[in-house]
Motif scaffolding. Structure first.
Motif, PDB file in Angstrom:
ATOM      1  N   ASP A 213       0.813  -1.217   0.000  1.00 13.59           N
ATOM      2  CA  ASP A 213       0.000   0.000   0.000  1.00 13.59           C
ATOM      3  C   ASP A 213       0.849   1.272   0.000  1.00 13.59           C
ATOM      4  N   GLN A 214       2.124   1.160   0.380  1.00 12.59           N
ATOM      5  CA  GLN A 214       2.999   2.337   0.403  1.00 12.59           C
ATOM      6  C   GLN A 214       3.517   2.712  -0.987  1.00 12.59           C
ATOM      7  N   CYS A 215       3.341   1.829  -1.961  1.00 13.63           N
ATOM      8  CA  CYS A 215       3.905   2.052  -3.296  1.00 13.63           C
ATOM      9  C   CYS A 215       3.238   3.270  -3.947  1.00 13.63           C
ATOM     10  N   LEU A 278      13.710   1.784  -4.701  1.00 11.33           N
ATOM     11  CA  LEU A 278      12.796   1.840  -3.563  1.00 11.33           C
ATOM     12  C   LEU A 278      12.432   3.287  -3.233  1.00 11.33           C
ATOM     13  N   LEU A 279      13.415   4.158  -3.280  1.00 11.68           N
ATOM     14  CA  LEU A 279      13.141   5.566  -2.980  1.00 11.68           C
ATOM     15  C   LEU A 279      12.161   6.164  -3.975  1.00 11.68           C
ATOM     16  N   ARG A 280      12.336   5.818  -5.249  1.00 13.04           N
ATOM     17  CA  ARG A 280      11.492   6.428  -6.281  1.00 13.04           C
ATOM     18  C   ARG A 280      10.087   5.843  -6.313  1.00 13.04           C
ATOM     19  N   THR A 281       9.851   4.795  -5.539  1.00 11.68           N
ATOM     20  CA  THR A 281       8.506   4.215  -5.483  1.00 11.68           C
ATOM     21  C   THR A 281       7.888   4.322  -4.092  1.00 11.68           C
ATOM     22  N   GLY A 282       8.500   5.156  -3.235  1.00 11.19           N
ATOM     23  CA  GLY A 282       7.864   5.491  -1.966  1.00 11.19           C
ATOM     24  C   GLY A 282       8.386   4.801  -0.725  1.00 11.19           C
ATOM     25  N   TYR A 283       9.471   4.014  -0.840  1.00 12.88           N
ATOM     26  CA  TYR A 283       9.907   3.202   0.295  1.00 12.88           C
ATOM     27  C   TYR A 283      11.125   3.823   0.982  1.00 12.88           C
ATOM     28  N   ARG A 284      10.867   4.805   1.817  1.00 11.10           N
ATOM     29  CA  ARG A 284      11.940   5.538   2.469  1.00 11.10           C
ATOM     30  C   ARG A 284      12.511   4.793   3.670  1.00 11.10           C
ATOM     31  N   GLU A 285      11.713   3.995   4.341  1.00 12.09           N
ATOM     32  CA  GLU A 285      12.219   3.278   5.519  1.00 12.09           C
ATOM     33  C   GLU A 285      13.310   2.289   5.114  1.00 12.09           C
ATOM     34  N   GLU A 286      13.123   1.587   3.988  1.00 16.22           N
ATOM     35  CA  GLU A 286      14.149   0.662   3.498  1.00 16.22           C
ATOM     36  C   GLU A 286      15.417   1.419   3.143  1.00 16.22           C
ATOM     37  N   ALA A 289      17.214   2.326   6.355  1.00 17.09           N
ATOM     38  CA  ALA A 289      17.856   1.152   6.952  1.00 17.09           C
ATOM     39  C   ALA A 289      19.125   0.784   6.193  1.00 17.09           C
ATOM     40  N   TRP A 290      19.087   0.880   4.843  1.00 13.30           N
ATOM     41  CA  TRP A 290      20.287   0.543   4.068  1.00 13.30           C
ATOM     42  C   TRP A 290      21.388   1.563   4.324  1.00 13.30           C
ATOM     43  N   ARG A 291      21.036   2.839   4.406  1.00 12.60           N
ATOM     44  CA  ARG A 291      22.057   3.857   4.684  1.00 12.60           C
ATOM     45  C   ARG A 291      22.733   3.579   6.024  1.00 12.60           C
ATOM     46  N   LEU A 356      23.493   7.907  -1.925  1.00 15.28           N
ATOM     47  CA  LEU A 356      23.422   8.876  -0.836  1.00 15.28           C
ATOM     48  C   LEU A 356      22.879  10.215  -1.337  1.00 15.28           C
ATOM     49  N   HIS A 357      23.255  10.593  -2.548  1.00 13.96           N
ATOM     50  CA  HIS A 357      22.750  11.835  -3.145  1.00 13.96           C
ATOM     51  C   HIS A 357      21.234  11.764  -3.343  1.00 13.96           C
ATOM     52  N   LEU A 358      20.761  10.632  -3.870  1.00 13.61           N
ATOM     53  CA  LEU A 358      19.327  10.486  -4.103  1.00 13.61           C
ATOM     54  C   LEU A 358      18.560  10.501  -2.791  1.00 13.61           C
ATOM     55  N   ALA A 359      19.112   9.841  -1.767  1.00  8.97           N
ATOM     56  CA  ALA A 359      18.458   9.852  -0.456  1.00  8.97           C
ATOM     57  C   ALA A 359      18.349  11.280   0.067  1.00  8.97           C
ATOM     58  N   HIS A 360      19.402  12.039  -0.118  1.00  4.65           N
ATOM     59  CA  HIS A 360      19.404  13.436   0.317  1.00  4.65           C
ATOM     60  C   HIS A 360      18.373  14.249  -0.466  1.00  4.65           C
ATOM     61  N   MET A 361      18.298  14.026  -1.784  1.00  3.10           N
ATOM     62  CA  MET A 361      17.407  14.805  -2.642  1.00  3.10           C
ATOM     63  C   MET A 361      15.937  14.474  -2.398  1.00  3.10           C
ATOM     64  N   THR A 362      15.656  13.265  -1.932  1.00  5.02           N
ATOM     65  CA  THR A 362      14.263  12.872  -1.699  1.00  5.02           C
ATOM     66  C   THR A 362      13.822  13.136  -0.269  1.00  5.02           C
ATOM     67  N   GLY A 363      14.644  13.835   0.488  1.00  2.00           N
ATOM     68  CA  GLY A 363      14.225  14.292   1.803  1.00  2.00           C
ATOM     69  C   GLY A 363      14.460  13.329   2.938  1.00  2.00           C
ATOM     70  N   LEU A 364      15.276  12.300   2.728  1.00  2.00           N
ATOM     71  CA  LEU A 364      15.611  11.417   3.841  1.00  2.00           C
ATOM     72  C   LEU A 364      16.337  12.244   4.905  1.00  2.00           C
TER      73      LEU A 364
END
Length: 600
Positions: A213-215, A278-286, A289-291, A356-364
């Motif tokens: 449902d998070q997708c 995962l980031l581009r489909t809504g899964y920020r928690e994963e 955790a990977w970071r 890491l750049h993408l995580a930063h850009m998507t607001g992690l």
């Protein structure tokens, strides 16, 4: 005998996984982790190396019947297989509940029509099929023990032992539901709690429903994207956030060949690109955790970045051969561990920095150590980017100046410059801008063949490499640059199979043996998805869509992909299911959806 690779279904609990064949046989299961010893290793040998078959009874001189239908229950990892027999129809539901205690594999037999005779045959062999455990009864439960491991077998059916195998013969009628469970526990501990199969089934279905449902993707390829996302989630080791490349070892890249590797570890490259999908489909928690896993894995020694680690961050992954296993369809040797762990692969610095750049850009949420790590990686690249390396494909031949490695070193510097420009880190901006320009100039001068209008695999080589398809995707050059278009067209001419799929690089010709290995391999599926991406980027969107949909047709009936496709045998090859195939499937679906390039 093991089935074809595409005959298998994946079930798992995000700490380990099992492969279930069409005939109801579990031929692969490692407990308690992805990288633990297998208790069922029939996939890489024979039935003597461990299996668990559950299905309709059949004559002793016959082959076990294959299911007439199978499917995952909705958007979940719960497998349902159905057999139509002369006496009626029966369904078997296989799943592994997300773990809260002992790892379990649960199988529920359900009568649909008629009265169907059934048989469970369980042959546990520890240490990849080498050790026969001591099987006995303990307070009414069946337990198999060998050294540090114990596996508990629970069912309401009467069981009996024969030929070092535990059997149960029974009949199911409409409405009957009979459960079978195996649970692992260290042998020195108290027995695991009695399983509750029906409650576990309900909880497992709820877990996957809530997760899916998070997708955030709702485009025309949603079915393929969601199945790939579920597969990637299943390959994530929940306690640490590490992501395995595949849950198997030694499924061959060429049937009968020697290109057989252990993929039950976390490749930084594979995990980084998985994170991006995962980031581009809504899964920020994963992604978070990977970071955190990454920061723990490289802590204390970021300059000596390994290309892969164990799923908890282990550094030593010594490679060994299991000579008692004949290998999948005779493909030997069977390897565990991976000797490539300490190779120099400069492209990894780019993939990690891009993630890491993408995580930063998507607001992690900001992590100061992640930014510090990024700066340390660039300081390493300052002194090492111009060295030869083993490259993205982990060649076991001499090191070379691989073009893709240099491009990804450029990516690492470019993304770090962007981090500094955003004000979230401090560093020698002008110095690193010059470094970025130096790398770019070096690649364009030494890695480009002007006569053929194409980039090449390595400096001074005439050969091509499918990793060059990432040049426009990484922003090294724009898609409309003539050198990019020339490279795409050259790869289509020289690395395409007759059915239009893409090889990684030549294994014959001028640079034959670049990987230091004998034999051949199939079309690398990730490379074919990259080609579809590039075709869309240069405006050939209809061609891109057709290639993408041909690739989707290679998935098995459950939507799963191995690492490669053998165009001669028309079958999947390589470890299965493979994250490095499912990630670019998602990426290409997102690109085609954004471009409107889809049918229907």
């Amino acid at each position: 005998m093991a089935g074809r690779i595409e005959d298998y279904a994946l079930i798992g609990d995000m700490q380990t996984a099992a492969l279930v064949c069409r005939d109801g046989t579990v031929d692969w299961l490692c407990l308690p982790r992805f990288d633990s010893h297998a208790i069922f290793a029939g996939l890489l040998g024979t039935e003597e190396h461990g299996f668990w078959r559950l299905g309709p009874a059949y004559a002793a001189d016959a082959e076990p019947p294959t299911a007439n239908r199978r499917r995952y229950r909705g958007d979940s990892l719960i497998l349902e297989s159905e057999w139509d027999t002369p006496r009626g129809t029966v369904r078997v539901t296989d799943f592994m509940p997300p773990r809260d205690g002992a790892p379990q594999l649960i199988r529920i037999v359900e009568g649909v029509t008629g009265r169907v005779p059934m048989r469970s045959a369980l042959r546990m062999r520890f240490s990849y099929g080498r050790v026969v455990p001591w099987v006995h009864k303990h307070e009414g439960r069946t337990v198999a023990v060998a050294g540090p491991d114990s596996v508990w077998f629970d069912t309401a059916c009467e069981t009996y032992g024969k030929a070092l195998t535990t059997y149960a013969d029974f009949t199911v009628a409409p409405g009957d539901r009979i459960a079978f469970t195996i649970s692992w526990e260290p042998s020195h501990k108290v027995p695991p709690a009695l399983p509750e199969p029906e409650q576990s089934l309900e909880a497992t279905e709820e877990f996957w429903r809530d997760w899916v449902d998070q997708c955030t993707y709702h485009g025309p390829y949603r079915e393929a994207v969601v199945r790939s996302l579920i597969t990637l989630k299943a390959l994530t080791y929940a306690p640490t956030g590490g992501i395995v490349a595949a849950p198997t070892t030694s499924l061959p890249e060429e049937i009968g060949g020697v290109r057989n590797w252990d993929y039950r570890y976390t490749w930084l490259r594979d995990a980084a690109i998985t994170l991006s999908s995962l980031l581009r489909t809504g899964y920020r928690e994963e992604a978070r955790a990977w970071r955190e896993w990454l920061l723990r894995a490289v802590a204390g020694d970021p300059e000596n970045l390994q290309i892969m680690y164990g799923i908890a961050g282990e550094r030593e992954l010594g490679e060994a051969e299991l000579d008692w296993l004949p290998g999948y369809e005779g493909s030997a040797p069977v390897r565990v561990g991976n000797g490539a762990a300490h190779q120099l692969q400069l492209d990894v610095y780019g993939e990690v920095t891009e993630a890491l750049h993408l995580a930063h850009m998507t607001g992690l949420s900001r992590n100061d150590y992640a930014s510090l790590l990024q700066l340390k990686l660039i300081r390493y690249l300052e002194d090492h980017w111009d060295q030869p390396d083993e490259g993205i494909w982990e060649v076991r031949g001499p090191r070379r100046h691989f073009v893709h490695s240099k491009v990804m070193a450029w990516v690492a510097v470019d993304r770090t410059i962007k981090l500094i420009e955003s004000g979230d880190a401090d560093g020698p901006l002008e110095k690193w801008r010059e470094l970025r320009d130096d790398i770019h100039r070096d690649v364009c001068e030494k890695g480009y063949d002007k006569e053929r209008n194409t980039f090449t695999q390595s400096y001074g080589s005439k050969e091509l490499d499918a990793s060059l398809l990432l040049i426009p995707q990484m922003g090294f050059l724009p898609p409309d640059d003539k050198r990019v278009i020339g490279t795409i067209e050259a790869i289509q001419r020289e690395l395409s199979t007759p059915d239009g799929f893409i090889l990684r690089y030549p294994t014959t010709g001028e640079d034959a043996g670049v990987d230091g290995l004998e034999g051949d391999e199939g079309a690398f599926l990730a490379c074919s998805f990259w080609m579809a991406d590039d075709l869309a980027m240069i405006g050939r969107v209809d061609e891109a869509r057709k290639l993408f949909e041909r690739l989707l047709a290679l998935r098995n009936d459950l939507g799963l992909l191995a690492e490669e496709w053998d165009p001669r045998l028309q079958r999947q090859v390589g470890n299965f299911p493979q994250a490095f195939s499912h990630v670019p499937l998602i990426d290409t679906a997102l690109r085609l959806t954004a471009s409107g390039a889809y049918g229907g």
